[in-house]
Design an enzyme around this catalytic site. Structure first.
Site, PDB file in Angstrom:
ATOM      1  N   HIS A 105      76.969  66.863 -22.165  1.00 52.81           N
ATOM      2  CA  HIS A 105      77.622  67.767 -21.205  1.00 52.81           C
ATOM      3  C   HIS A 105      76.725  68.949 -20.896  1.00 52.81           C
ATOM      4  CE1 HIS A 105      78.614  68.958 -25.302  1.00 52.81           C
ATOM      5  NE2 HIS A 105      78.588  70.201 -24.873  1.00 52.81           N
ATOM      6  N   HIS A 107      76.600  73.044 -20.109  1.00 51.82           N
ATOM      7  CA  HIS A 107      77.284  74.336 -20.193  1.00 51.82           C
ATOM      8  C   HIS A 107      76.848  75.182 -18.997  1.00 51.82           C
ATOM      9  CE1 HIS A 107      78.395  74.278 -24.608  1.00 51.82           C
ATOM     10  NE2 HIS A 107      77.460  73.344 -24.597  1.00 51.82           N
TER      11      HIS A 107
END
Ligand code: AMP
Ligand code: ZN
Length: 145
Positions: A105, A107
């Site tokens: 993922h 940020h």
């Protein structure tokens, strides 16, 4: 391209499946973005592919392309909504890099001058002798592998 299986112990897979709640920001067929539950700064967002790949290095090209396309719009929205003066885009891959949720993922961390975030990371010495050329050759070779 077969999508990897849902990983039942993965917190992000559970969010994607709707098994646990999250403050969603956007959702497409391939990706979802939501607010980080323990933000570095308010508005800290996560952009997550909907299939379980432990790091970004395993992410298939169509997902990588789609998430890459979403990123600028999501970053603009986070910055506008938080009135941030800048933002960091961070991806932790592997425990050594600080990854805690093994579902790759991005940020998006809004930043203000003088906030409490410690950045940038320390830069080391330069390269010695032919170390730079050797690393260049090894990475180029790995790219071709
Ligand atoms: P990383 O350390 O790069 O793997 O980042 C994982 C991030 O996921 C951390 O910043 C956590 O605060 C965040 N996180 C963990 N669980 C949740 C959750 N249920 N909802 C939103 N964010 C979460
Ligand atoms: Zn997952």
């Amino acid at each position: 391209m077969a999508a990897p299986a849902f990983e039942p112990h993965c917190i992000f897979c559970k969010i994607i499946a709707g098994e646990i709640p999250a403050a969603k920001l956007l959702e497409t067929d391939l990706a979802v973005a939501f607010l980080d539950i323990n933000p570095v700064n308010p508005g800290h967002a996560l952009l997550v592919p909907k299939t379980h790949h432990s790091t970004l290095a395993e992410l298939p090209d169509p997902y990588a392309a789609h998430l890459g396309e979403l990123l600028p719009r999501l970053c603009r929205a986070v910055v506008a909504a938080t009135r941030a003066e800048g933002f960091n885009l961070v991806v932790n891959n592997g425990r050594a890099a600080g990854q805690t949720v093994d579902h790759g993922h991005w940020h998006i961390i809004p930043r203000l001058r003088g906030d409490s975030v410690h950045w940038p990371w320390p830069h080391g010495r330069g390269y010695a002798d032919d170390e730079l050329a050797q690393l260049q050759a090894r990475i180029q070779s790995a790219l071709g592998a």
